[in-house]
Scaffold this active site. Structure first.
Site, PDB file in Angstrom:
ATOM      1  N   GLY A  31       0.841  -1.259  -0.042  1.00 39.28           N
ATOM      2  CA  GLY A  31      -0.125  -0.142   0.009  1.00 39.28           C
ATOM      3  C   GLY A  31       0.835   1.410  -0.013  1.00 39.28           C
ATOM      4  CB  ALA A  32       1.343   4.247  -1.356  1.00 44.04           C
ATOM      5  N   GLY A  33       0.592   5.733   1.495  1.00 38.38           N
ATOM      6  CA  GLY A  33      -0.147   6.576   2.381  1.00 38.38           C
ATOM      7  C   GLY A  33       0.785   7.937   2.121  1.00 38.38           C
ATOM      8  N   GLY A  34       0.300   8.852   3.138  1.00 36.22           N
ATOM      9  CA  GLY A  34       0.841   9.946   3.445  1.00 36.22           C
ATOM     10  C   GLY A  34       2.329   9.994   3.606  1.00 36.22           C
ATOM     11  CG  MET A  35       3.253   8.670   7.408  1.00 32.30           C
ATOM     12  SD  MET A  35       3.147   7.638   8.961  1.00 32.30           S
ATOM     13  CE  MET A  35       2.015   8.757   9.919  1.00 32.30           C
ATOM     14  N   GLY A  36       4.610   7.150   3.187  1.00 32.69           N
ATOM     15  CA  GLY A  36       5.326   6.462   2.335  1.00 32.69           C
ATOM     16  C   GLY A  36       4.663   5.341   1.648  1.00 32.69           C
ATOM     17  CB  VAL A  38       3.686  -0.392   3.085  1.00 29.67           C
ATOM     18  CG1 VAL A  38       4.130  -1.431   4.055  1.00 29.67           C
ATOM     19  CG2 VAL A  38       3.343   0.783   3.939  1.00 29.67           C
ATOM     20  CE  LYS A  52       4.387   3.117   6.436  1.00 29.94           C
ATOM     21  NZ  LYS A  52       3.484   3.788   7.052  1.00 29.94           N
ATOM     22  CG  ASP A 146      -3.124   7.172  11.653  1.00 31.44           C
ATOM     23  OD1 ASP A 146      -4.358   7.520  11.702  1.00 31.44           O
ATOM     24  OD2 ASP A 146      -2.800   6.884  10.506  1.00 31.44           O
TER      25      ASP A 146
END
Length: 355
Positions: A31-36, A38, A52, A146
């Site tokens: 996956g991917a998100g605001g931090m980086g 994975v 990550k 979170d």
């Protein structure tokens, strides 16, 4: 069979994704998100890991790498009870990364979306497992910030909390983007009032969100509503209104959630007090029986599907003589798998007849 079909939680690597990160061979993207981003990866000794890689914009912020090192050192002190243990990291890489134990189970978010609310006994066990995870995280000097259903993975041994290693390290860079992007720090529906108001955040904030997660697990409904169209309305209700607990029929669970979601952080119970309450009420995980049989069967199938993802890469390495020396750790067989699979198949047949 494609990687995505073999395991819906793992997608094929994109053309711009690296093949390795540090000592890890990447197998697919989780996956991917605001931090980086994975990735699912395998170490030289055959251990699966979630790696990550931090987004580049965070590394441009001064002092980020120092904060990252401090947070990783703290995360390494977490005992590992109901959490994903930190396996390695590199704050000096062009794009800093952290590797943690890969948890093959689905997230709580996925389970609720696909199967609906968990039985009360499962929510009881979930509560105790998450509290033990928070105890280890807080004892290491970390506030998760979170704790949401997508960061809670379900396994036959109990829940495991992930993504507690770098949240505080990237927060200043996230705050710097707030005015220009309108980005909300935290997850609407799973934020404490003090987070919404931009005040200092401590362990009581995790306790508040724990109450939200348990309410969602037991009802399949967000206690402060959904924010897909209006996040500000959700955040207003978090600060000003009580949670919607109409679907929580168990009195003891309702009491625990109500206490957790007190608006004043000083009025919320501590994790230790909540664990004592769980022990007094004899809540807890019953080995492999804490989840419904259909989910136990799904977990067993997911572990098997991981072998299908890793097998082609491992076979290619063996042909060219680059396979790791250590044999792959065998996945444990779970009792009751056959019964769970039959129960799940009957459920699927029932759904097809209804259609």
């Amino acid at each position: 069979m494609s990687m995505a079909r073999a395991n819906r939680g793992v997608q094929a690597l994109a053309a711009h994704d690296p093949n390795t990160v540090g000592p890890y061979t990447l197998l697919g993207r989780i996956g991917a998100g605001g931090m980086g981003r994975v990735y699912l990866a395998r170490s030289d000794d055959g251990r699966l890991a979630a790696v990550k890689v931090v987004h580049e914009e965070h590394t441009a912020v001064g002092e980020f790498r120092d904060r990252f090192r401090r947070e990783i050192r703290a995360a390494q002190r977490v005992g590992g009870e109901h959490t994903a243990a930190v396996l390695g990291s590199d704050a000096d890489a062009d794009l800093p990364w952290i590797a943690t134990t890969y948890v093959p189970g689905p997230s709580l978010e996925t389970v609720i979306r696909e199967h609906g609310a968990l039985p009360t006994e499962s929510v009881h066990a979930l509560a105790e497992g998450l509290l033990k995870a928070l105890r280890g995280i807080h004892d290491a000097g970390i506030v998760h910030r979170d704790l949401k259903p997508s960061n809670v993975m379900l396994t036959v041994e109990g829940p495991r909390v992930i993504d507690f290693g770098i949240a505080r390290a990237v927060q200043p860079s996230a705050e710097s983007m707030l005015t220009s992007t309108g980005m909300v720090i935290g997850s609407p529906g799973f934020m404490a009032p003090e987070q919404v108001l931009g005040e200092s955040v401590g362990p009581p904030a995790d306790v508040f969100v724990l109450g939200c997660v348990l309410a969602y697990a037991g009802t399949a409904t967000l206690p402060f509503g959904r924010g897909a169209t209006n996040q500000h309305a959700v955040m207003y209700r978090i600060v000003e209104q009580p949670p919607d607990l109409d679907g929580v029929d168990d009195e003891a669970l309702r009491d625990l959630i109500t206490r957790c979601t007190a608006k004043d952080p000083d009025q919320r119970p501590t994790v230790a007090a909540l664990l004592a309450q769980c022990a007094e009420q004899e809540w807890g995980e019953d080995g492999q029986l804490w989840l419904p049989p259909e989910l136990v069967g799904q977990l067993a199938r997911r572990a098997t599907e991981l072998l299908a993802i890793d097998a082609p890469i491992r076979a290619r390495e063996e042909r060219v003589g680059t396979a790791p020396d250590q044999p792959r750790q065998r996945k444990r067989e779970h009792r009751g798998r056959g019964r769970a699979a039959r129960w799940g198949e009957s459920r699927r047949q029932t759904r097809r007849k209804r259609r």
